[in-house]
Motif scaffolding. Structure first.
Motif, PDB file in Angstrom:
ATOM      1  N   GLY A   1       7.340   3.852  -9.834  1.00 42.45           N
ATOM      2  CA  GLY A   1       6.876   4.065  -8.466  1.00 42.45           C
ATOM      3  C   GLY A   1       5.395   3.786  -8.300  1.00 42.45           C
ATOM      4  N   TRP A   2       4.573   4.327  -9.188  1.00 42.77           N
ATOM      5  CA  TRP A   2       3.133   4.101  -9.077  1.00 42.77           C
ATOM      6  C   TRP A   2       2.767   2.678  -9.456  1.00 42.77           C
ATOM      7  N   GLY A   3       3.562   2.071 -10.355  1.00 43.88           N
ATOM      8  CA  GLY A   3       3.341   0.657 -10.651  1.00 43.88           C
ATOM      9  C   GLY A   3       3.529  -0.210  -9.422  1.00 43.88           C
ATOM     10  N   SER A   4       4.507   0.143  -8.583  1.00 46.58           N
ATOM     11  CA  SER A   4       4.715  -0.580  -7.330  1.00 46.58           C
ATOM     12  C   SER A   4       3.503  -0.446  -6.416  1.00 46.58           C
TER      13      SER A   4
ATOM     14  N   ALA B   1      -1.497  -3.010  -4.170  1.00 47.21           N
ATOM     15  CA  ALA B   1      -2.948  -2.926  -3.989  1.00 47.21           C
ATOM     16  C   ALA B   1      -3.666  -4.071  -4.700  1.00 47.21           C
ATOM     17  N   VAL B   2      -3.271  -4.367  -5.931  1.00 43.66           N
ATOM     18  CA  VAL B   2      -3.945  -5.422  -6.694  1.00 43.66           C
ATOM     19  C   VAL B   2      -3.683  -6.789  -6.077  1.00 43.66           C
ATOM     20  N   VAL B   3      -2.463  -7.039  -5.615  1.00 38.11           N
ATOM     21  CA  VAL B   3      -2.164  -8.321  -4.973  1.00 38.11           C
ATOM     22  C   VAL B   3      -2.993  -8.474  -3.698  1.00 38.11           C
ATOM     23  N   LEU B   4      -3.124  -7.406  -2.906  1.00 31.92           N
ATOM     24  CA  LEU B   4      -3.950  -7.467  -1.699  1.00 31.92           C
ATOM     25  C   LEU B   4      -5.413  -7.753  -2.050  1.00 31.92           C
TER      26      LEU B   4
ATOM     27  N   MET C   1       6.845 -11.088  -0.802  1.00 32.87           N
ATOM     28  CA  MET C   1       7.917 -10.642  -1.684  1.00 32.87           C
ATOM     29  C   MET C   1       7.557  -9.329  -2.375  1.00 32.87           C
ATOM     30  N   THR C   2       6.278  -9.136  -2.681  1.00 32.41           N
ATOM     31  CA  THR C   2       5.855  -7.856  -3.266  1.00 32.41           C
ATOM     32  C   THR C   2       6.088  -6.716  -2.287  1.00 32.41           C
TER      33      THR C   2
ATOM     34  N   PHE D   1       1.515   1.452   1.909  1.00 24.66           N
ATOM     35  CA  PHE D   1       1.248   0.094   2.356  1.00 24.66           C
ATOM     36  C   PHE D   1       1.916  -0.230   3.681  1.00 24.66           C
ATOM     37  N   PHE D   2       2.784   0.655   4.195  1.00 25.63           N
ATOM     38  CA  PHE D   2       3.385   0.440   5.511  1.00 25.63           C
ATOM     39  C   PHE D   2       2.892   1.453   6.542  1.00 25.63           C
TER      40      PHE D   2
END
Length: 492
Positions: free
Chosen positions: A91-94, A99-102, A131-132, A294-295
């Motif tokens: 869950g926290w990896g998601s 965050a890192v991709v953004l 997709m992330t 993120f939503f």
């Protein structure tokens, strides 16, 4: 060692990986790109591998069916050693991956790395971000608790607004007219097979183009991108001032990725896994579905928009936003890369980041999860009950017993879902207050079936006392005018 060498030679003869791997490891990158600013792409890839590994381990225990998913998550949380930690890591990896991709996308935009010849690399990055986010949403649905059920309902209601094809899209998402077992199977397939498979393909293409086109050089002021000369200039820079990717730049990627994994582990150990909350039950509508962070900004935007603008915003804004991102390298593919000479780009990025942060903060409590500064059982402040009639005092008791302060503040304490009530009688007449209590409106539900007539009368009488000292309460001017005008004499 001789035996290992023989095995290596046997494999190399058949796989012939030494050349491509050597080229990838030793390819030269400009020296100034061996910077801590260039570590986010590797960190995102590391987090993707973490999600794959933890997802496979979860799939060993997880029961992919609507009837058993909730129970299997509780087994992981409470019955299996470190099962809760495995779920928390996933869950926290998601969260960290989003965050890192953004951050990586923001860094690429700020450094002008979308310009020629890396247009397709940027476009693939946009799809990887989408997709992330899709992985994050489908993963939330697979928790299949009360929040996931109603959160999916909100998502489906948004999709249903698409003109002409909204109905078929809902049928495709749900596998029928309602959220049921077929819905769960489809989201499980999306989360476990479809989206991860597409992610791996797109990541492979993304990495391939990074290797072939090179890592974007440090954006120096005055170093302008021109299609006719850029490739030659880049190869000359990499040849004259380049270093091998390993170990020149790789060690920073390795350290940062390790730090990110350690941060995920700390969050998992301290904060634990997400849910599951209550068993999904369509009969329980008194629920407050809270999306992952993120939503949250989207829910905050929709809550503040006037109802008539919700559908246009939902249908138009995402399309325009994605179109702008995809078209960016084509209308701004040349010119300066340095942010020192691109003030518009810096302003756009700062505006988006600040707006996203503010809306995300508002989304944590507005309007579906009120931020509380007072316990709902606290008594009404004494200053609001002085010199009241018995009926008005009874209204204060109703106000307290029905926990109105969950959503409304009084005396500076209470919820922020609805407006403060300290001066409500100066803004609304008695008739308006009665109608609001009985019928609701805006974000307020109707309480006509939850209060007896005597409770409504008492509550409204109490509310009519809430106005500034020395200022009369609101009055219906048309009623006063009608009462002041004498009736006309009947005609003969």
């Amino acid at each position: 060692m001789h035996r290992l060498k023989q095995i290596y030679n046997w494999l190399e003869l058949r796989l012939q990986l030494e050349g491509p791997v050597g080229d990838a490891v030793l390819h030269k990158v400009p020296r100034n790109t061996a910077s801590w600013w260039y570590v986010f792409g590797s960190a995102a890839f590391t987090l993707l591998l973490l999600q794959i590994v933890t997802g496979i381990l979860l799939a060993i225990v997880y029961a992919p069916s609507a009837a058993n998913a909730w129970n299997s998550l509780n087994v992981l949380n409470h019955d299996l050693p470190l099962g809760w930690f495995l779920r928390a890591m996933h869950g926290w990896g998601s969260n960290f991956m989003v965050a890192v991709v953004l951050i990586h996308m923001a860094q690429v935009f700020l450094f002008g790395a979308y310009k020629f010849p890396r247009e397709l690399t940027w476009i693939l990055g946009v799809f990887l971000l989408l997709m992330t986010l899709g992985m994050a949403f489908t993963g939330q649905v697979l928790r299949f608790d009360q929040d996931a059920y109603w959160g999916l309902g909100i998502g489906v209601s948004i999709v249903s607004r698409v003109p002409f094809i909204g109905g078929p899209l809902v049928q495709l998402m749900l596998g029928g007219p309602i959220i049921a077992g077929a819905t769960f199977s489809r989201f499980f397939a999306l989360h476990v097979f479809v989206i991860p498979g597409a992610l791996l393909v797109f990541v492979a293409m993304h990495v391939w183009m990074v290797l072939k086109l090179g890592v974007n050089e440090w954006p120096m002021p005055g170093r302008v991108v021109r299609r006719a000369t850029y490739i030659k200039e880049y190869h000359q820079l990499a040849h004259e001032d380049g270093i091998p990717f390993v170990p020149g730049a790789f060690w920073k990627d390795l350290i940062f990725s390790g730090a990110v994994l350690a941060a995920v582990a700390v969050c998992a150990a301290v904060l634990g896994p997400y849910g599951p909350t209550g068993v999904p039950d369509p009969a329980i509508i008194q629920t407050v579905p809270k999306p992952d962070f993120f939503f949250l900004w989207l829910y905050a935007v929709l809550s503040y928009l006037p109802p008539e603008l919700e559908t246009p915003f939902i249908l138009i804004a995402p399309v325009i936003g994605i179109a702008i991102l995809l078209a960016l390298p084509f209308y701004a593919g040349e010119g300066e890369k340095s942010w020192h000479r691109r003030p518009v780009a810096v302003l756009v990025l700062a505006t988006v980041a600040v707006s996203w942060g503010i809306l995300t903060h508002l989304g944590t409590y507005t309007p579906w999860s009120p931020h509380m500064d007072a316990w709902s059982g606290d008594t009404v402040p004494a200053k609001f009950t002085h010199n009241l009639s018995p009926v008005e005092r009874q209204g204060a008791v109703v106000f307290q017993s029905k926990q109105c302060r969950n959503c409304h503040s009084l005396g500076g304490y209470g919820g922020q879902r609805g407006p403060a009530l300290d001066t409500i009688a100066a803004r609304m007449t008695e008739d308006q207050l009665i109608r609001q209590v009985l019928q609701g409106g805006g974000n307020m539900p109707a309480y006509g079936k939850n209060l007896s007539p005597s409770e409504v009368t008492a509550l409204v009488r109490f509310l009519t006392t809430l106005h500034p000292a020395g200022q009369p309460g609101a009055a219906d001017a048309s009623r006063d005018q009608a009462q002041a005008t004498p009736p006309e004499a009947p005609a003969n």
